[in-house]
Design an enzyme around this catalytic site. Structure first.
Site, PDB file in Angstrom:
ATOM      1  N   LYS A 174       0.874  -1.170   0.000  1.00 12.21           N
ATOM      2  CA  LYS A 174       0.000   0.000   0.000  1.00 12.21           C
ATOM      3  C   LYS A 174       0.910   1.220   0.000  1.00 12.21           C
ATOM      4  O   LYS A 174       1.100   1.873   1.026  1.00 12.21           O
ATOM      5  CB  LYS A 174      -0.904  -0.021   1.226  1.00 12.21           C
ATOM      6  CG  LYS A 174      -2.143   0.815   1.025  1.00 12.21           C
ATOM      7  CD  LYS A 174      -3.130   0.574   2.142  1.00 12.21           C
ATOM      8  CE  LYS A 174      -4.315   1.500   2.002  1.00 12.21           C
ATOM      9  NZ  LYS A 174      -5.244   1.063   0.956  1.00 12.21           N
TER      10      LYS A 174
HETATM   11  C1  LIG Z   1      -6.484   0.553   0.584  1.00 12.92           C
HETATM   12  C2  LIG Z   1      -6.822  -0.153  -0.673  1.00 12.92           C
HETATM   13  C3  LIG Z   1      -7.686  -1.259  -0.671  1.00 12.92           C
HETATM   14  C4  LIG Z   1      -8.361  -1.745   0.588  1.00 12.92           C
HETATM   15  O1  LIG Z   1      -7.425  -2.207   1.517  1.00 12.92           O
HETATM   16  P1  LIG Z   1      -7.760  -2.219   3.085  1.00 12.92           P
HETATM   17  O2  LIG Z   1      -6.520  -2.809   3.710  1.00 12.92           O
HETATM   18  O3  LIG Z   1      -8.953  -3.085   3.248  1.00 12.92           O
HETATM   19  O4  LIG Z   1      -8.005  -0.809   3.506  1.00 12.92           O
HETATM   20  C5  LIG Z   1      -7.905  -1.909  -1.860  1.00 12.92           C
HETATM   21  N1  LIG Z   1      -7.346  -1.483  -3.020  1.00 12.92           N
HETATM   22  C6  LIG Z   1      -6.525  -0.427  -3.066  1.00 12.92           C
HETATM   23  C7  LIG Z   1      -5.930  -0.021  -4.358  1.00 12.92           C
HETATM   24  C8  LIG Z   1      -6.246   0.284  -1.896  1.00 12.92           C
HETATM   25  O5  LIG Z   1      -5.432   1.327  -1.935  1.00 12.92           O
END
Ligand SMILES: *Cc1c(COP(=O)(O)O)cnc(C)c1O
Length: 199
Positions: free
Chosen positions: A52
């Site tokens: 992320k």
């Molecule tokens: C943050 C995000 C998600 C969801 O992730 P979580 O850990 O559930 O918050 C899904 N796809 C993308 C591209 C993201 O940035």
């Protein structure tokens, strides 16, 4: 400052603020309207899809701007082979004939909400299949929902102006959302270990 950023000492910054429903209160109640993006979710050999990382968000921002400019609530990104990947900031699930399907972890972020929802569904006796599917699988699904820390569990009522299923939110989406929201507030003893006390 610099692109290499080799000797940055600060690794983590934490911000906290009040935040309402990410995709709108109406979206939670009635479902959101989603458009397949002209931007493709980056390939797992271009960037590390599992991370992320802030830099990855340029892809999501381009897709979100495009969708919101055309008055949709969110964008759906396909992977480099044209299969459904995920929303700009959410993982995606479909329900058809009682089977829940979500794309596998190749071009998508392994969201913690995705993980929580898979566990909630399995605990409710509903198996979750992880396999690739094309966008028209969403058109003909009984239900579709998106998951994320911000979006929580948000029902999707339309993709590309096609109505999904008979009612939004459908029964599986409603059930998952209710259990998830109660787990989030520490009200479900089965999922207590998901929460940490912050003094
Ligand atoms: C943050 C995000 C998600 C969801 O992730 P979580 O850990 O559930 O918050 C899904 N796809 C993308 C591209 C993201 O940035």
């Amino acid at each position: 400052m610099g692109v290499a950023a080799l000797n940055n000492k600060i690794r983590v910054a934490v911000a906290a603020w009040e935040w309402g429903a990410y995709l709108g209160e109406e979206g939670v109640q009635r479902g959101i309207r989603v458009k397949t993006s002209s931007y493709v979710r980056f390939h797992h050999n271009s960037l590390m899809c599992s991370a992320k990382a802030t830099g990855h968000y340029v892809n999501s921002i381009l897709a979100s701007h495009e969708a919101r400019h055309d008055n949709y609530d969110e964008a759906l990104l396909l992977d480099a082979d044209g299969f459904v990947a995920e929303g700009a900031g959410e993982n995606v699930f479909i329900v058809r004939d009682g089977v829940v399907t979500t794309p596998p972890l190749s071009s998508v972020l392994p969201g913690i909400t995705r993980d929580a929802v898979i566990r909630i569904l399995n605990d409710a006796g509903i198996p979750v299949v992880q396999r690739r599917f094309p966008r028209d699988a969403i058109y003909v699904a009984d239900e579709c929902f998106m998951t994320g820390t911000a979006a929580e569990v948000t029902p999707v009522r339309e993709l590309d102006n096609r109505t999904i299923g008979k009612e939004t939110p459908g029964p599986v989406t409603k059930m998952v959302r209710e259990i998830f929201m109660s787990a989030l507030r520490g009200k479900d003893p089965r999922y207590r270990e998901w929460l940490y006390y912050v003094p």
